[in-house]
Each structure stands twice: as structure tokens, then as C-alpha cells.
Enzyme design. Sequence first.
Site, mmCIF file in Angstrom:
data_model
loop_
_atom_site.group_PDB
_atom_site.id
_atom_site.type_symbol
_atom_site.label_atom_id
_atom_site.label_comp_id
_atom_site.label_asym_id
_atom_site.label_seq_id
_atom_site.Cartn_x
_atom_site.Cartn_y
_atom_site.Cartn_z
ATOM 1 C CE LYS A 22 -3.805 -2.325 2.342
ATOM 2 N NZ LYS A 22 -4.524 -2.606 3.580
ATOM 3 C CD GLN A 81 -3.351 -4.416 6.633
ATOM 4 O OE1 GLN A 81 -3.224 -3.425 5.934
ATOM 5 N NE2 GLN A 81 -4.044 -5.479 6.251
ATOM 6 C CG ASP A 122 -9.145 0.366 5.174
ATOM 7 O OD1 ASP A 122 -8.799 0.129 3.997
ATOM 8 O OD2 ASP A 122 -8.451 0.047 6.168
#
Length: 297
Positions: free
Chosen positions: A54, A98, A121
Site C-alpha cells: 500500500k 491494518q 478503508d
Amino acid sequence: MTARIIDGKAFAEAMRARLARQVAALAARHGVRPGLAAVLVGDDPASQVYVRNKEKQAAEAGIVSSGRRLPATTGQSELLDVVRALNADPAVDGILVQLPLPRAIDPQAIVEAVDPAKDVDGFHPMNAGRLASGREALAPCTPLGCMMLLKDALGSLAGLNAVVIGRSAIVGRPMAQLLLAADCTVTVAHSRSRDLPAIARGADILVAAVGRPRMVRGDWIKPGATVIDVGVNRVPADGGKSRLVGDVAFDEAVQVAGAITPVPGGVGPMTIACLLANTLAACCRRRGIPLPADRAT
Ligand SMILES: NC(=O)c1ccc[n+]([C@@H]2O[C@H](COP(=O)([O-])OP(=O)(O)OC[C@H]3O[C@@H](n4cnc5c(N)ncnc54)[C@H](OP(=O)(O)O)[C@@H]3O)[C@@H](O)[C@H]2O)c1
């Protein structure tokens, strides 16, 4: 008939190149660069790879990464303090924590602590609610990527019957909301659904997001349907190795479907591209800057 293969890898590459141009234009016109903060707790090898990818792809698009690496012993209140500091940092437009987190930390408490305007997200209940009520929202990246592939493959989705197998908060449910927003007639199936093959056979668009290797067989698919395989399953392969397969029996489905995503190389590469698109969108919205006209989100 053999289905057209939907090349998510190529689509994502083109999307990232477009995002890089849009980020450069934003910097030139407004003097700002989007900032993305990835928070990784512990040393799970798979999570380390995800976060590294990412950050690498963010940097290639001109997005500034300011990651935090925290030890596995980090407590919930300590992680909440980190998230609150990132919420308050004006240079940070997007925050991603994460998952999975160490057992001692409640992931929902962390997700809910992220400023919804920086929730790239798309996991915060505020964004889930906005999406469900048909309002502008930061949507979860994987379903967003599926929608882009579908719109590219089919153009308008209005009136099509869409079946989503799976109802998780990060894939199945938001996928159903996005399909509904695109005027599909949507059915959501799950582990308690009865006669799944018959439900699937009604689909013009079939999205499999289950996590069960090759569960969707060729005879579950309506001839000519578009099949989006979100599943990523590692199965044993020859020579003691392993390989990735989707939730769809690709070799069977490709004989029946009109178009289909492969695994790997279909939905997977779209997820990070959409994370970058969400970061650019969050940056523009937070600063009152118009979003690029050909934006992804
Ligand atoms: N490509 C990507 O970037 C990406 C991103 C995220 C996830 N994934 C993959 O997508 C898959 C799904 O992920 P997820 O996070 O949504 O998984 P999840 O949270 O485990 O949800 C799985 C869903 O599948 C349903 N299900 C399980 N067994 C079933 C069965 N036999 N028949 C019908 N439905 C069944 C479950 O139903 P219940 O709700 O009734 O339990 C649940 O709603 C996984 O393979 C994951 O690795 C890929």
C-alpha cells in the site's frame, strides 16, 4: 462460448497512472499532496506485506505516506491515542489501521475511533450508514474495485439482477449497497441461504465473496452472466507448493459466463488502487477542493 477475462491488473495499473496525474495536478494547482497514514500493530508477515504494498503504490502515485509501526504488545488505549493523533494531524487525509489486530484490541473500537472523513478503508459505521442511505460516502475499497470492473465491462448496470454471495461488513454488504445504488435488483446470499445454486442462476451479475475455494460451480452460472470472484484462497499445489484460487471454479465458469475475473489478477489489484482513490477523494473533500472530473470514487 468462452468468457471474456476481466483484467483487473491492467485496469488497476491504468487507474494508478491516472491517479498519479491527478495528484500531480492537485499539487501544482493547490500546493497540497494527499497524506496516507497506515498503522500496523505487531509483526504478522502477511499484514507487513499488505502495508508495504500500500505504501509503495501510494508513493508511486505521489501520495505522502506517514506509517506507524507499533509492537504487538501495544494496548487498546495506546492505539486509540495514535488514531486520535492522526485524526488531529492536518497533513493526514487517510488513516488505515491494518487488520487483524492483536487479540487484546477490539477492532471495532479502533475502526469507530477513526475520523469518518479520513476513513479511507470505508469501515466506519458513519460511512457504512451513508452508503446504505444512498449518500456520498467513503466506500470500502474491494467492493468499490468490483464496481469499477463491472461498469467498465457492462456500462450501465440498471435493471440487472445481481446476486452477492457473502454478507461481511467489508465486502458483501457494501457490495450490495453499491449495486443497489447502480439500480440493480440485488439479492444477498449467505451461509443460511437455501438452494444457493438456484439463487446464483438468476444472476446477470454474480459476485462471490465467501472464502471457500471453487464453491461456485459452472452450472450455478447463467449463460452470459458477468462473474466477479472476490475470493482469495490458498490451496495445496503440485510439488508441495500452494497456489491461489477464487471462490469460483474458474475452469468451469469460463465456459458459461460472458465475462469473469480471474484469481489472481482480477479483483485483488483493484483494492489498493481504490484505497489511493479514496485518499485523493478524502483529501479534496476535507479541503473543499473540487474532485477531479474523471475521478474513481
Ligand atoms: N481481493 C481482495 O482484495 C479481497 C479483499 C477482501 C476479502 N477478500 C476475500 O474475499 C473472501 C470473502 O472475504 P470476507 O472478508 O467477506 O469473508 P467473511 O467475513 O468470512 O465472510 C464470508 C461470507 O461468506 C458467507 N458464507 C460462508 N460460507 C458460505 C456458504 N457455504 N454458502 C454461502 N455463503 C457462505 C458467510 O455467511 P454468514 O454471514 O452466514 O456467515 C459470510 O457472509 C475471502 O476469500 C477473502 O480472502 C479479497
